[in-house]
Design an enzyme around this catalytic site. Sequence first.
Site, short mmCIF file in Angstrom:
data_model
loop_
_atom_site.label_atom_id
_atom_site.label_comp_id
_atom_site.label_asym_id
_atom_site.label_seq_id
_atom_site.Cartn_x
_atom_site.Cartn_y
_atom_site.Cartn_z
N GLU A 59 0.83 -1.20 0.00
CA GLU A 59 0.00 0.00 0.00
C GLU A 59 0.88 1.26 0.00
O GLU A 59 0.61 2.23 -0.72
CB GLU A 59 -0.89 0.06 1.25
N ALA A 169 16.82 -46.98 0.52
CA ALA A 169 18.20 -47.43 0.33
C ALA A 169 18.17 -48.95 0.09
O ALA A 169 17.19 -49.62 0.42
CB ALA A 169 19.05 -47.12 1.55
N1 LIG Z 1 -1.18 -5.16 4.23
C1 LIG Z 1 0.12 -5.53 4.14
N2 LIG Z 1 0.82 -5.16 3.05
C2 LIG Z 1 2.07 -5.57 2.91
O1 LIG Z 1 2.74 -5.24 1.80
C3 LIG Z 1 2.68 -6.34 3.91
N3 LIG Z 1 3.98 -6.76 3.78
C4 LIG Z 1 1.93 -6.66 5.07
N4 LIG Z 1 2.49 -7.37 6.08
C5 LIG Z 1 1.94 -7.46 7.41
O2 LIG Z 1 2.78 -6.70 8.28
C6 LIG Z 1 3.69 -7.59 8.95
C7 LIG Z 1 5.11 -7.16 8.72
O3 LIG Z 1 5.29 -5.84 9.14
P1 LIG Z 1 6.74 -5.12 8.96
O4 LIG Z 1 7.16 -5.30 7.53
O5 LIG Z 1 7.67 -5.73 9.93
O6 LIG Z 1 6.47 -3.68 9.27
C8 LIG Z 1 3.45 -8.97 8.37
O7 LIG Z 1 3.61 -9.97 9.36
C9 LIG Z 1 2.01 -8.87 7.90
O8 LIG Z 1 1.12 -9.05 8.98
N5 LIG Z 1 0.64 -6.27 5.13
#
Ligand SMILES: Nc1nc(O)c(N)c(N[C@@H]2O[C@H](COP(=O)(O)O)[C@@H](O)[C@H]2O)n1
Length: 345
Positions: A59, A169
Amino acid sequence: MNELDTTQAEQAAMRRAIVLAGNGPHYGVNPQVGCVVLDAEGTTIAEGWHRGAGTAHAEVDALSQLTPEQAQGSTFVVTLEPCNHTGRTGPCAQALIEAGVGRVVYAATDPGHASSGGAQRLRDAGIKVVGGLLEDEVEELLEEWMLAARLHRPHVTVKWASSFDGRAAATDGTSQWISGPQSRERVHVQRSAADAIVVGTGTVLADNPSLTARTTSGDLHDHQPIPVIIGKRQIPGDAQIHQHPLEPLVIGHNDLHAALSEMFDQGIRTVYVEGGPTLASAFIAQGLADRLYIFQAPVLLGGDKLALGDLGVSTLSERIDLEVSSVENLGDDILITAKPIRKGA
Ligand SMILES: Nc1nc(O)c(N)c(N[C@@H]2O[C@H](COP(=O)(O)O)[C@@H](O)[C@H]2O)n1
Protein backbone atom coordinates in the site's frame (compact mmCIF):
# COMPACT_ATOMS: atom_id res chain seq x y z
CA MET A 1 -16.45 -13.53 -1.76
CA ASN A 2 -17.79 -10.01 -1.71
CA GLU A 3 -18.14 -9.40 -5.44
CA LEU A 4 -21.64 -7.91 -4.98
CA ASP A 5 -20.20 -5.09 -2.87
CA THR A 6 -17.50 -4.24 -5.39
CA THR A 7 -17.34 -2.79 -8.90
CA GLN A 8 -16.04 -4.61 -11.98
CA ALA A 9 -13.04 -2.24 -11.96
CA GLU A 10 -12.28 -3.27 -8.36
CA GLN A 11 -12.59 -6.96 -9.22
CA ALA A 12 -10.20 -6.53 -12.18
CA ALA A 13 -7.87 -4.51 -9.94
CA MET A 14 -7.82 -7.30 -7.35
CA ARG A 15 -6.90 -9.87 -10.02
CA ARG A 16 -4.05 -7.54 -11.05
CA ALA A 17 -3.02 -7.04 -7.41
CA ILE A 18 -2.70 -10.83 -7.01
CA VAL A 19 -0.34 -10.90 -10.01
CA LEU A 20 1.65 -8.00 -8.54
CA ALA A 21 1.89 -9.82 -5.20
CA GLY A 22 3.71 -12.63 -7.04
CA ASN A 23 6.54 -10.20 -7.89
CA GLY A 24 7.64 -10.23 -4.25
CA PRO A 25 9.77 -12.97 -2.67
CA HIS A 26 7.78 -16.07 -1.69
CA TYR A 27 10.14 -16.82 1.19
CA GLY A 28 10.98 -14.90 4.33
CA VAL A 29 9.08 -13.52 7.26
CA ASN A 30 6.65 -11.30 5.31
CA PRO A 31 3.81 -12.23 2.91
CA GLN A 32 3.57 -11.51 -0.80
CA VAL A 33 1.16 -8.55 -1.13
CA GLY A 34 0.01 -6.53 -4.16
CA CYS A 35 -1.95 -3.30 -4.41
CA VAL A 36 -3.72 -1.32 -7.18
CA VAL A 37 -5.07 2.21 -6.72
CA LEU A 38 -8.11 3.40 -8.67
CA ASP A 39 -9.41 6.93 -9.22
CA ALA A 40 -13.09 7.90 -9.10
CA GLU A 41 -13.58 6.63 -12.69
CA GLY A 42 -12.11 3.23 -11.85
CA THR A 43 -8.88 3.91 -13.76
CA THR A 44 -5.63 2.55 -12.34
CA ILE A 45 -3.42 5.38 -11.09
CA ALA A 46 -0.76 3.38 -9.17
CA GLU A 47 0.44 -0.16 -8.50
CA GLY A 48 2.62 -1.51 -5.75
CA TRP A 49 3.90 -4.68 -4.19
CA HIS A 50 5.93 -5.74 -1.19
CA ARG A 51 9.58 -6.59 -1.83
CA GLY A 52 10.39 -8.31 1.47
CA ALA A 53 10.83 -7.63 5.19
CA GLY A 54 12.10 -4.14 5.94
CA THR A 55 10.87 -2.64 2.64
CA ALA A 56 7.67 -0.64 2.08
CA HIS A 57 4.38 -2.54 2.28
CA ALA A 58 2.42 -2.78 -0.97
CA GLU A 59 0.00 0.00 0.00
CA VAL A 60 2.82 2.40 0.92
CA ASP A 61 4.72 1.45 -2.24
CA ALA A 62 1.63 2.38 -4.31
CA LEU A 63 0.97 5.51 -2.23
CA SER A 64 4.53 6.75 -2.87
CA GLN A 65 3.68 7.03 -6.58
CA LEU A 66 0.73 9.38 -6.04
CA THR A 67 0.49 13.13 -5.48
CA PRO A 68 -1.49 14.10 -2.34
CA GLU A 69 -4.32 15.22 -4.66
CA GLN A 70 -4.44 11.86 -6.44
CA ALA A 71 -4.45 9.92 -3.17
CA GLN A 72 -7.36 11.99 -1.79
CA GLY A 73 -10.61 10.02 -2.27
CA SER A 74 -8.91 7.18 -4.22
CA THR A 75 -9.73 3.45 -3.84
CA PHE A 76 -6.99 1.10 -2.62
CA VAL A 77 -7.43 -2.51 -3.75
CA VAL A 78 -5.01 -4.71 -1.79
CA THR A 79 -4.61 -8.46 -1.41
CA LEU A 80 -4.11 -8.38 2.39
CA GLU A 81 -5.91 -6.29 5.02
CA PRO A 82 -3.83 -3.15 5.63
CA CYS A 83 -1.65 -3.69 8.69
CA ASN A 84 -2.35 -1.93 11.96
CA HIS A 85 1.01 -2.04 13.69
CA THR A 86 4.50 -0.67 13.70
CA GLY A 87 6.87 -3.51 12.84
CA ARG A 88 9.90 -2.90 10.64
CA THR A 89 7.71 -0.26 8.96
CA GLY A 90 4.74 1.86 10.07
CA PRO A 91 1.02 0.96 10.09
CA CYS A 92 -0.46 1.01 6.55
CA ALA A 93 -3.98 1.73 7.85
CA GLN A 94 -2.74 4.99 9.40
CA ALA A 95 -0.84 5.93 6.22
CA LEU A 96 -4.05 5.48 4.20
CA ILE A 97 -6.08 7.53 6.70
CA GLU A 98 -3.51 10.35 6.60
CA ALA A 99 -3.55 10.29 2.78
CA GLY A 100 -7.32 10.75 2.81
CA VAL A 101 -8.18 7.70 0.70
CA GLY A 102 -11.90 7.18 0.14
CA ARG A 103 -12.29 3.40 -0.01
CA VAL A 104 -10.29 0.23 0.66
CA VAL A 105 -11.07 -3.19 -0.83
CA TYR A 106 -9.00 -6.13 0.45
CA ALA A 107 -9.01 -9.90 -0.08
CA ALA A 108 -7.70 -11.77 2.98
CA THR A 109 -7.78 -10.80 6.64
CA ASP A 110 -4.38 -10.40 8.33
CA PRO A 111 -4.20 -13.19 10.96
CA GLY A 112 -1.31 -11.57 12.86
CA HIS A 113 -1.92 -10.71 16.53
CA ALA A 114 -0.21 -7.32 16.36
CA SER A 115 -0.78 -6.48 12.71
CA SER A 116 -4.52 -7.24 12.40
CA GLY A 117 -7.35 -4.76 12.95
CA GLY A 118 -6.43 -2.43 10.08
CA ALA A 119 -9.92 -2.70 8.53
CA GLN A 120 -11.59 -1.60 11.73
CA ARG A 121 -9.15 1.29 12.18
CA LEU A 122 -9.98 2.47 8.65
CA ARG A 123 -13.74 2.16 9.29
CA ASP A 124 -13.38 4.05 12.56
CA ALA A 125 -11.77 6.86 10.54
CA GLY A 126 -14.83 6.97 8.27
CA ILE A 127 -13.31 5.13 5.28
CA LYS A 128 -15.50 2.63 3.39
CA VAL A 129 -13.94 -0.83 3.63
CA VAL A 130 -14.90 -4.09 1.90
CA GLY A 131 -13.09 -7.34 2.76
CA GLY A 132 -13.11 -10.82 1.21
CA LEU A 133 -12.88 -10.03 -2.53
CA LEU A 134 -11.09 -13.04 -4.16
CA GLU A 135 -10.18 -14.20 -0.66
CA ASP A 136 -9.81 -17.88 -1.66
CA GLU A 137 -7.24 -17.03 -4.34
CA VAL A 138 -5.18 -15.00 -1.88
CA GLU A 139 -5.49 -17.66 0.86
CA GLU A 140 -4.07 -20.13 -1.69
CA LEU A 141 -1.25 -17.77 -2.73
CA LEU A 142 -0.32 -17.20 0.92
CA GLU A 143 -1.06 -20.76 2.10
CA GLU A 144 2.31 -21.29 3.78
CA TRP A 145 2.56 -17.79 5.31
CA MET A 146 -1.04 -17.93 6.57
CA LEU A 147 -0.49 -21.32 8.23
CA ALA A 148 2.68 -20.04 9.91
CA ALA A 149 0.93 -16.86 11.11
CA ARG A 150 -2.05 -18.81 12.48
CA LEU A 151 -0.13 -21.68 14.13
CA HIS A 152 3.00 -19.77 15.18
CA ARG A 153 5.21 -22.39 13.62
CA PRO A 154 6.70 -22.73 10.11
CA HIS A 155 4.84 -24.51 7.31
CA VAL A 156 6.48 -27.94 6.99
CA THR A 157 7.16 -29.82 3.75
CA VAL A 158 8.51 -33.37 4.14
CA LYS A 159 10.31 -34.83 1.14
CA TRP A 160 11.63 -38.29 0.48
CA ALA A 161 12.77 -40.35 -2.52
CA SER A 162 12.12 -44.07 -2.68
CA SER A 163 11.88 -47.06 -4.94
CA PHE A 164 8.42 -48.11 -6.12
CA ASP A 165 8.41 -50.58 -3.22
CA GLY A 166 9.00 -47.77 -0.70
CA ARG A 167 12.70 -48.30 0.09
CA ALA A 168 15.01 -45.33 0.62
CA ALA A 169 18.20 -47.43 0.33
CA ALA A 170 19.42 -50.90 -0.63
CA THR A 171 20.10 -53.44 2.10
CA ASP A 172 23.79 -52.39 2.33
CA GLY A 173 22.71 -48.75 2.87
CA THR A 174 23.66 -47.43 -0.58
CA SER A 175 21.16 -44.80 -1.71
CA GLN A 176 22.90 -42.54 -4.26
CA TRP A 177 21.03 -42.20 -6.59
CA ILE A 178 17.64 -43.89 -6.46
CA SER A 179 15.88 -41.02 -8.21
CA GLY A 180 16.98 -39.61 -11.58
CA PRO A 181 18.56 -36.26 -12.57
CA GLN A 182 15.25 -34.45 -13.19
CA SER A 183 14.03 -35.36 -9.70
CA ARG A 184 17.28 -34.17 -8.16
CA GLU A 185 17.08 -30.87 -10.06
CA ARG A 186 13.53 -30.37 -8.77
CA VAL A 187 14.66 -31.04 -5.20
CA HIS A 188 17.18 -28.19 -5.45
CA VAL A 189 14.48 -25.82 -6.75
CA GLN A 190 12.26 -26.88 -3.83
CA ARG A 191 15.15 -26.34 -1.39
CA SER A 192 15.73 -22.83 -2.71
CA ALA A 193 12.04 -21.98 -2.22
CA ALA A 194 12.22 -22.73 1.52
CA ASP A 195 13.45 -20.59 4.40
CA ALA A 196 15.15 -23.58 6.01
CA ILE A 197 16.22 -27.13 5.21
CA VAL A 198 15.94 -29.52 8.13
CA VAL A 199 17.87 -32.73 8.76
CA GLY A 200 18.67 -34.88 11.77
CA THR A 201 22.16 -35.36 13.18
CA GLY A 202 21.98 -38.96 11.88
CA THR A 203 21.78 -37.73 8.28
CA VAL A 204 24.66 -35.29 8.79
CA LEU A 205 26.84 -38.07 10.25
CA ALA A 206 25.84 -40.69 7.66
CA ASP A 207 25.72 -38.61 4.44
CA ASN A 208 27.73 -35.45 5.22
CA PRO A 209 25.36 -33.33 3.07
CA SER A 210 26.09 -29.73 2.02
CA LEU A 211 22.37 -28.75 2.24
CA THR A 212 22.77 -25.99 -0.35
CA ALA A 213 20.35 -25.39 -3.22
CA ARG A 214 22.29 -25.82 -6.47
CA THR A 215 21.64 -25.57 -10.21
CA THR A 216 22.53 -28.48 -12.55
CA SER A 217 25.90 -26.80 -13.22
CA GLY A 218 26.66 -26.78 -9.49
CA ASP A 219 26.19 -23.03 -8.94
CA LEU A 220 24.26 -21.88 -5.90
CA HIS A 221 20.65 -20.75 -6.38
CA ASP A 222 20.14 -17.06 -5.48
CA HIS A 223 18.13 -17.95 -2.39
CA GLN A 224 19.61 -20.45 0.05
CA PRO A 225 17.69 -22.19 2.86
CA ILE A 226 19.17 -21.93 6.37
CA PRO A 227 20.48 -25.40 7.32
CA VAL A 228 18.85 -26.65 10.53
CA ILE A 229 20.17 -29.73 12.35
CA ILE A 230 17.95 -31.48 14.88
CA GLY A 231 19.32 -33.95 17.42
CA LYS A 232 21.64 -34.48 20.35
CA ARG A 233 24.71 -35.90 18.63
CA GLN A 234 27.82 -33.78 17.99
CA ILE A 235 28.54 -32.68 14.41
CA PRO A 236 32.23 -32.91 13.37
CA GLY A 237 34.00 -29.58 12.83
CA ASP A 238 34.91 -30.58 9.27
CA ALA A 239 31.33 -31.54 8.24
CA GLN A 240 30.33 -30.13 4.83
CA ILE A 241 27.47 -28.26 6.41
CA HIS A 242 30.01 -25.79 7.83
CA GLN A 243 30.77 -24.72 4.21
CA HIS A 244 27.15 -23.62 3.74
CA PRO A 245 26.89 -19.86 2.99
CA LEU A 246 24.46 -19.48 5.91
CA GLU A 247 25.25 -20.26 9.54
CA PRO A 248 23.61 -23.58 10.53
CA LEU A 249 20.97 -23.49 13.26
CA VAL A 250 21.76 -26.36 15.61
CA ILE A 251 18.82 -27.58 17.70
CA GLY A 252 20.33 -29.86 20.31
CA HIS A 253 17.21 -31.87 21.18
CA ASN A 254 14.50 -33.94 19.48
CA ASP A 255 11.37 -32.05 20.53
CA LEU A 256 9.90 -31.12 17.13
CA HIS A 257 7.22 -28.77 18.47
CA ALA A 258 9.85 -26.81 20.40
CA ALA A 259 12.22 -26.93 17.40
CA LEU A 260 9.56 -25.43 15.12
CA SER A 261 8.80 -22.79 17.69
CA GLU A 262 12.51 -21.87 17.85
CA MET A 263 12.63 -21.68 14.05
CA PHE A 264 9.53 -19.45 13.96
CA ASP A 265 11.17 -17.11 16.48
CA GLN A 266 14.20 -16.92 14.16
CA GLY A 267 11.94 -15.70 11.31
CA ILE A 268 11.68 -19.07 9.53
CA ARG A 269 8.23 -19.50 7.96
CA THR A 270 8.76 -22.49 5.62
CA VAL A 271 10.86 -25.59 6.22
CA TYR A 272 11.84 -28.40 3.90
CA VAL A 273 12.52 -31.61 5.82
CA GLU A 274 15.02 -33.81 4.02
CA GLY A 275 16.18 -35.70 6.99
CA GLY A 276 15.86 -39.43 6.44
CA PRO A 277 13.22 -41.95 7.57
CA THR A 278 13.34 -41.29 11.32
CA LEU A 279 12.91 -37.52 11.13
CA ALA A 280 10.38 -37.65 8.25
CA SER A 281 8.30 -40.21 10.16
CA ALA A 282 8.44 -38.17 13.37
CA PHE A 283 7.14 -35.03 11.64
CA ILE A 284 4.28 -37.02 10.03
CA ALA A 285 3.44 -39.02 13.17
CA GLN A 286 3.20 -35.82 15.24
CA GLY A 287 0.85 -34.16 12.74
CA LEU A 288 3.51 -31.61 11.80
CA ALA A 289 3.77 -32.35 8.06
CA ASP A 290 1.70 -29.92 5.99
CA ARG A 291 2.86 -31.08 2.56
CA LEU A 292 4.60 -34.20 1.25
CA TYR A 293 6.82 -34.42 -1.83
CA ILE A 294 7.18 -38.13 -2.62
CA PHE A 295 9.68 -38.90 -5.39
CA GLN A 296 9.29 -42.47 -6.63
CA ALA A 297 11.79 -44.17 -8.94
CA PRO A 298 10.82 -47.19 -11.07
CA VAL A 299 13.10 -49.66 -9.28
CA LEU A 300 12.56 -52.38 -6.68
CA LEU A 301 15.00 -52.74 -3.80
CA GLY A 302 13.29 -54.97 -1.25
CA GLY A 303 14.91 -55.32 2.17
CA ASP A 304 14.36 -53.33 5.34
CA LYS A 305 15.57 -49.80 4.46
CA LEU A 306 12.12 -48.25 4.34
CA ALA A 307 11.52 -44.60 3.41
CA LEU A 308 9.28 -44.20 6.46
CA GLY A 309 9.38 -45.90 9.85
CA ASP A 310 6.92 -45.82 12.72
CA LEU A 311 4.04 -43.41 12.08
CA GLY A 312 2.09 -44.41 15.17
CA VAL A 313 -0.29 -46.41 12.99
CA SER A 314 -0.89 -49.79 14.60
CA THR A 315 -4.15 -50.70 12.89
CA LEU A 316 -5.74 -49.75 9.59
CA SER A 317 -8.33 -47.45 11.14
CA GLU A 318 -5.43 -45.27 12.40
CA ARG A 319 -4.03 -44.82 8.89
CA ILE A 320 -3.01 -41.37 7.70
CA ASP A 321 -5.06 -40.50 4.63
CA LEU A 322 -3.53 -38.28 1.96
CA GLU A 323 -5.08 -35.69 -0.31
CA VAL A 324 -3.10 -35.83 -3.55
CA SER A 325 -2.88 -32.49 -5.35
CA SER A 326 -0.64 -33.51 -8.26
CA VAL A 327 1.19 -36.42 -9.86
CA GLU A 328 4.00 -35.48 -12.26
CA ASN A 329 6.41 -37.44 -14.42
CA LEU A 330 10.02 -36.33 -13.95
CA GLY A 331 12.01 -38.38 -16.46
CA ASP A 332 11.36 -41.97 -15.40
CA ASP A 333 10.36 -40.91 -11.88
CA ILE A 334 7.04 -39.83 -10.45
CA LEU A 335 6.58 -36.89 -8.08
CA ILE A 336 3.47 -37.05 -5.90
CA THR A 337 2.47 -33.89 -4.04
CA ALA A 338 0.08 -34.63 -1.19
CA LYS A 339 -1.24 -33.35 2.09
CA PRO A 340 -1.90 -35.52 5.15
CA ILE A 341 -5.56 -35.13 6.08
CA ARG A 342 -5.87 -34.11 9.69
CA LYS A 343 -8.32 -36.24 11.66
CA GLY A 344 -11.28 -34.09 12.58
CA ALA A 345 -10.25 -31.39 10.08
N1 LIG B 1 -1.18 -5.16 4.23
C1 LIG B 1 0.12 -5.53 4.14
N2 LIG B 1 0.82 -5.16 3.05
C2 LIG B 1 2.07 -5.57 2.91
O1 LIG B 1 2.74 -5.24 1.80
C3 LIG B 1 2.68 -6.34 3.91
N3 LIG B 1 3.98 -6.76 3.78
C4 LIG B 1 1.93 -6.66 5.07
N4 LIG B 1 2.49 -7.37 6.08
C5 LIG B 1 1.94 -7.46 7.41
O2 LIG B 1 2.78 -6.70 8.28
C6 LIG B 1 3.69 -7.59 8.95
C7 LIG B 1 5.11 -7.16 8.72
O3 LIG B 1 5.29 -5.84 9.14
P1 LIG B 1 6.74 -5.12 8.96
O4 LIG B 1 7.16 -5.30 7.53
O5 LIG B 1 7.67 -5.73 9.93
O6 LIG B 1 6.47 -3.68 9.27
C8 LIG B 1 3.45 -8.97 8.37
O7 LIG B 1 3.61 -9.97 9.36
C9 LIG B 1 2.01 -8.87 7.90
O8 LIG B 1 1.12 -9.05 8.98
N5 LIG B 1 0.64 -6.27 5.13
